[in-house]
Design a protein around this motif. Structure first.
Motif, PDB file in Angstrom:
ATOM      1  N   VAL A   1       0.834  -1.194   0.000  1.00  0.00           N
ATOM      2  CA  VAL A   1       0.000   0.000   0.000  1.00  0.00           C
ATOM      3  C   VAL A   1       0.873   1.249   0.000  1.00  0.00           C
ATOM      4  O   VAL A   1       1.834   1.343   0.778  1.00  0.00           O
ATOM      5  CB  VAL A   1      -0.905   0.023   1.250  1.00  0.00           C
ATOM      6  CG1 VAL A   1      -1.507   1.397   1.486  1.00  0.00           C
ATOM      7  CG2 VAL A   1      -2.002  -1.024   1.116  1.00  0.00           C
ATOM      8  N   SER A   2       0.550   2.182  -0.865  1.00  0.00           N
ATOM      9  CA  SER A   2       1.132   3.523  -0.849  1.00  0.00           C
ATOM     10  C   SER A   2      -0.037   4.513  -0.870  1.00  0.00           C
ATOM     11  O   SER A   2      -0.943   4.388  -1.681  1.00  0.00           O
ATOM     12  CB  SER A   2       2.020   3.767  -2.070  1.00  0.00           C
ATOM     13  OG  SER A   2       3.076   2.847  -2.128  1.00  0.00           O
ATOM     14  N   ALA A   3       0.006   5.499   0.023  1.00  0.00           N
ATOM     15  CA  ALA A   3      -1.082   6.476   0.077  1.00  0.00           C
ATOM     16  C   ALA A   3      -0.570   7.753   0.734  1.00  0.00           C
ATOM     17  O   ALA A   3       0.421   7.749   1.470  1.00  0.00           O
ATOM     18  CB  ALA A   3      -2.279   5.918   0.854  1.00  0.00           C
ATOM     19  N   THR A   4      -1.283   8.851   0.467  1.00  0.00           N
ATOM     20  CA  THR A   4      -0.918  10.166   0.992  1.00  0.00           C
ATOM     21  C   THR A   4      -2.106  10.746   1.749  1.00  0.00           C
ATOM     22  O   THR A   4      -3.252  10.691   1.275  1.00  0.00           O
ATOM     23  CB  THR A   4      -0.532  11.126  -0.162  1.00  0.00           C
ATOM     24  OG1 THR A   4       0.540  10.558  -0.888  1.00  0.00           O
ATOM     25  CG2 THR A   4      -0.136  12.496   0.372  1.00  0.00           C
ATOM     26  N   ARG A   5      -1.830  11.317   2.914  1.00  0.00           N
ATOM     27  CA  ARG A   5      -2.892  11.943   3.709  1.00  0.00           C
ATOM     28  C   ARG A   5      -3.410  13.172   2.976  1.00  0.00           C
ATOM     29  O   ARG A   5      -2.650  14.068   2.624  1.00  0.00           O
ATOM     30  CB  ARG A   5      -2.327  12.349   5.078  1.00  0.00           C
ATOM     31  CG  ARG A   5      -3.332  13.051   5.996  1.00  0.00           C
ATOM     32  CD  ARG A   5      -4.360  12.059   6.505  1.00  0.00           C
ATOM     33  NE  ARG A   5      -5.172  12.624   7.567  1.00  0.00           N
ATOM     34  CZ  ARG A   5      -6.343  13.242   7.383  1.00  0.00           C
ATOM     35  NH1 ARG A   5      -6.838  13.394   6.160  1.00  0.00           N
ATOM     36  NH2 ARG A   5      -7.011  13.714   8.411  1.00  0.00           N
TER      37      ARG A   5
END
Length: 264
Positions: free
Chosen positions: A259-263
């Motif tokens: 998983v890669s994600a940005t707030r």
């Protein structure tokens, strides 16, 4: 030198005791694929060197140690539910303990206030937590806008062959402590929790072990600690041997979600 451990937010001392305890020394002695997984997660964080990074489910500190190498001017908040794991972490990073805050906390409950940073990473932990929607909301609350989440954990189909062998060996039915979510479920929960640029990848990654003692130690220490603590020692050893014998080859059929994600 033993690293001071800050106890996480729990209602009572009994709540801490109920957390799954691990045989940290045996865990660290195994040829864990987790080490390779952790290196990949840290690479994807693309750190500049002065961040504070939260390591959720830090275990014995292999990834915390790597993070410190990448953070010459930064800090790590290392979080785990196991006192043995945190003790092992303390011994591993003793010379740099001034840049680590160790927190013993149950990740199925609200995080202690000290758990916050510029980025969050986690390796082989989230599949132990049944409510991913709430977990991702809590992670989002620890991050600033633009903060990164990089994680790797078991997804749908993970260790399916191993679990079949476990049940053929007489393992308790419906005793799986894991939540192996689909990529779609994971992406949806992350977006709902306030993350953008969500990227969820599925990577089959079987772990090949030596038959016999190494395979059985891996099963007992990494895969079945929750089950074995409910059994008498002799019954547990028998179950491990039978499970190993039921596997067609000494391979654990891992399927990993990255998983890669940005707030947002």
């Amino acid at each position: 030198m033993r690293l001071p451990v800050r106890i996480g937010l729990v209602d009572t001392e009994e709540k801490v005791v109920e957390l799954l305890e691990w045989d940290a020394a045996s865990y660290d002695a195994l040829p864990l694929p987790h080490s390779r997984w952790g290196a990949g997660v840290i690479d994807r964080l693309a750190l500049t060197g002065d961040e504070t990074v939260v390591d959720l489910g830090c275990g014995t500190g292999r990834d915390t140690e790597r993070l410190l190498d990448r953070l010459p001017h930064g800090r790590v908040v290392a979080v785990d539910g196991s006192a043995q794991m945190l003790d092992q972490l303390g011994a591993r990073i003793a010379a740099r303990a001034d840049r680590v805050t160790a927190v013993r906390a149950d990740l199925t409950r609200p995080f202690p206030a000290v758990v916050h940073g510029d980025a969050v990473m986690s390796v082989a932990t989230f599949h132990w937590i049944p409510d991913h929607a709430t977990l991702f909301q809590r992670i989002a609350a620890t991050l600033p806008t633009g903060g990164r989440l990089e994680a790797e954990f078991g997804g749908a189909g993970n260790i399916a062959g191993f679990l079949d062998a476990f049940r053929r060996a007489g393992g308790p039915p419906d005793d799986d402590p894991w939540d192996f979510a689909t990529p779609e479920q994971t992406a949806s929960a992350l977006s709902a929790a306030g993350f953008r640029d969500v990227d969820v990848r599925v990577v089959p990654d079987p772990a090949v072990l030596e038959p016999g003692e190494q395979l059985e130690a891996f099963i007992a220490t990494v895969l079945l600690p929750a089950t074995l603590r409910t059994l008498q020692p002799d019954d547990g050893r028998t179950l491990v041997r039978r499970t190993a014998a039921e596997l067609p080859e000494p391979v654990i059929d891992y399927v990993r979600v990255q998983v890669s994600a940005t707030r947002a």
